[in-house]
Design an enzyme around this catalytic site. Structure first.
Site, PDB file in Angstrom:
ATOM      1  N   LYS A  80       0.804  -1.223   0.000  1.00 48.14           N
ATOM      2  CA  LYS A  80       0.000   0.000   0.000  1.00 48.14           C
ATOM      3  C   LYS A  80       0.840   1.278   0.000  1.00 48.14           C
ATOM      4  CE  LYS A  80      -4.129  -1.929   0.147  1.00 48.14           C
ATOM      5  NZ  LYS A  80      -5.097  -1.781  -0.966  1.00 48.14           N
ATOM      6  N   GLU A 102     -10.015   5.534   3.104  1.00 45.92           N
ATOM      7  CA  GLU A 102     -10.761   4.411   3.651  1.00 45.92           C
ATOM      8  C   GLU A 102      -9.775   3.274   3.900  1.00 45.92           C
ATOM      9  OE1 GLU A 102      -9.457   2.760   0.186  1.00 45.92           O
ATOM     10  OE2 GLU A 102     -10.322   4.759   0.330  1.00 45.92           O
ATOM     11  N   SER A 356       1.718  -9.741  -0.787  1.00 46.90           N
ATOM     12  CA  SER A 356       1.391  -8.315  -0.727  1.00 46.90           C
ATOM     13  C   SER A 356       1.550  -7.693   0.649  1.00 46.90           C
ATOM     14  CB  SER A 356      -0.035  -8.087  -1.223  1.00 46.90           C
ATOM     15  OG  SER A 356      -0.962  -8.830  -0.465  1.00 46.90           O
TER      16      SER A 356
END
Length: 369
Positions: A80, A102, A356
């Site tokens: 991210k 969010e 990830s």
């Protein structure tokens, strides 16, 4: 405005069109500015810790060469940060002083809070109370970083509702606020922006696997919720016709596998919906995959046949989570554990998986099972 076949576009209130036009113009200008590229590259390397390595998981998948692209080793513990850093630099160029976001699993919230601390932005993160319960460590990290975490207490109390609340906030504060969306979803140009900022994963992985094996992998695998880590990983191999691309959804949130065309959060894609078009609830042990939609480019890749999408159950993900932990000494997040569950069953010899994120945030959920 970039669309993906019949998918993408903008389905938003008129009050947001000027903000989206401003964002698109700023993005086009930044893409052509070498100073933007240098700034982002410097942050990704000296602050984020790129490039992330490949790891050969020999014990987890005996009989094949299964490589992990280690986004869990990026600063903050997940992919991210790639997107959050890029959008933060863009927001500063646009003169914004406040960031709203969010989060579901909390990793995007942590990445957003991190870049806001780094750049001095005011930061508000919306999060469903169910996700706050199961991802408590990330809530605490966000608050330590100076973010205000606003609980969302309606609907399923997960990512879908958190996204709706973040959009409502943005509508009322567009002059000073940038909405730092966390996945390749939302109205144009967000799917394109997130894809390009996450494509560093695929570019690095392609060069690294060539260096390690002298050839490309036979198949590339990534988990898919909204789809940002997958679209970033796939970007490095889209033009390689001999490389299969496989996305793995949560069985209870398989918007590509069991969904239909519809509009959710500002764009047209494949969503979980009933025959009347009402969006259905998603369900997954993984907060990051617990979303009833997906990025429009994934819907296009599915329809075109360039990528295939399968699913894994909660139990299969938990089994893969435990196996990677005990056999390789790597604790994965529950999201990529879904990809790992399918990857080790493949017939291909050389397999590349996007790991990830790391699993610290999921320990309470796993240990409770």
């Amino acid at each position: 405005m970039l669309t993906y076949g019949e998918y993408g576009g903008r389905f938003v209130p008129e009050t947001l069109i000027p903000a989206l036009d401003e964002l698109e113009a700023g993005w086009r200008e930044a893409r052509e500015d070498d100073a933007f590229a240098r700034k982002l590259h410097g942050l990704l390397t000296t602050y984020g810790g790129r490039p992330t390595p490949l790891t050969l998981a020999e014990r987890f998948a005996p009989g094949k060469r299964l490589y992990l692209k280690r986004e869990d080793l990026l600063h903050t513990g997940a992919h991210k940060l790639n997107n959050a850093l890029g959008q933060a630099v863009l927001a500063r160029r646009l003169g914004k002083t406040r960031i709203v976001a969010e989060t579901g699993a909390g990793q995007h919230g942590v990445a957003t809070a991190t870049v806001c601390a780094r750049f001095g932005f005011e930061c508000v993160v919306y999060m469903g109370v169910e996700d706050m319960r199961r991802q408590r460590p990330n809530v605490e990290r966000m608050e330590l970083l100076g973010a205000e975490v606003r609980p969302v207490e309606f609907g399923t109390k997960t990512l879908k509702e958190a996204t709706s609340e973040a959009i409502r906030d943005w509508i009322g504060s567009v002059e000073t606020t940038h909405y730092l969306i966390g996945s390749c979803v939302g109205p144009a140009p967000y799917p394109e922006i997130v894809r390009e900022l996450q494509s560093v994963i695929g570019r690095e992985a392609r060069a690294q696997i060539l260096d390690a094996e002298g050839r490309l992998p036979e198949v590339v695998v990534a988990c898919v919720g909204g789809g940002s880590n997958a679209i970033g990983m796939f970007a490095g191999f889209l033009d390689d016709a001999d490389v299969a691309l496989v996305g793995v959804e949560a069985a209870g949130a398989a918007s590509l596998g069991t969904g239909r065309a519809g509009v959710l959060h500002g764009s047209r894609s494949s969503v979980l919906a009933d025959p009347d078009g009402q969006v259905l609830d998603a369900e997954s042990i993984s907060a990051g995959l617990d979303y009833p939609g997906v990025g429009p480019e994934h819907a296009f890749l599915r329809d075109s046949g360039r990528a295939s999408y399968v699913s894994a159950t909660d139990e299969e993900a938990l089994d893969a989570f435990r196996a990677l932990t005990r056999l390789e000494g790597i604790v994965p997040a529950l999201e990529p554990a879904h990809a790992l569950a399918r990857a080790r069953e493949l017939d291909e010899e050389i397999v590349l998986v996007c790991l990830s994120g790391r699993g610290d945030k999921d320990l309470a959920e796993v240990l409770a099972r």
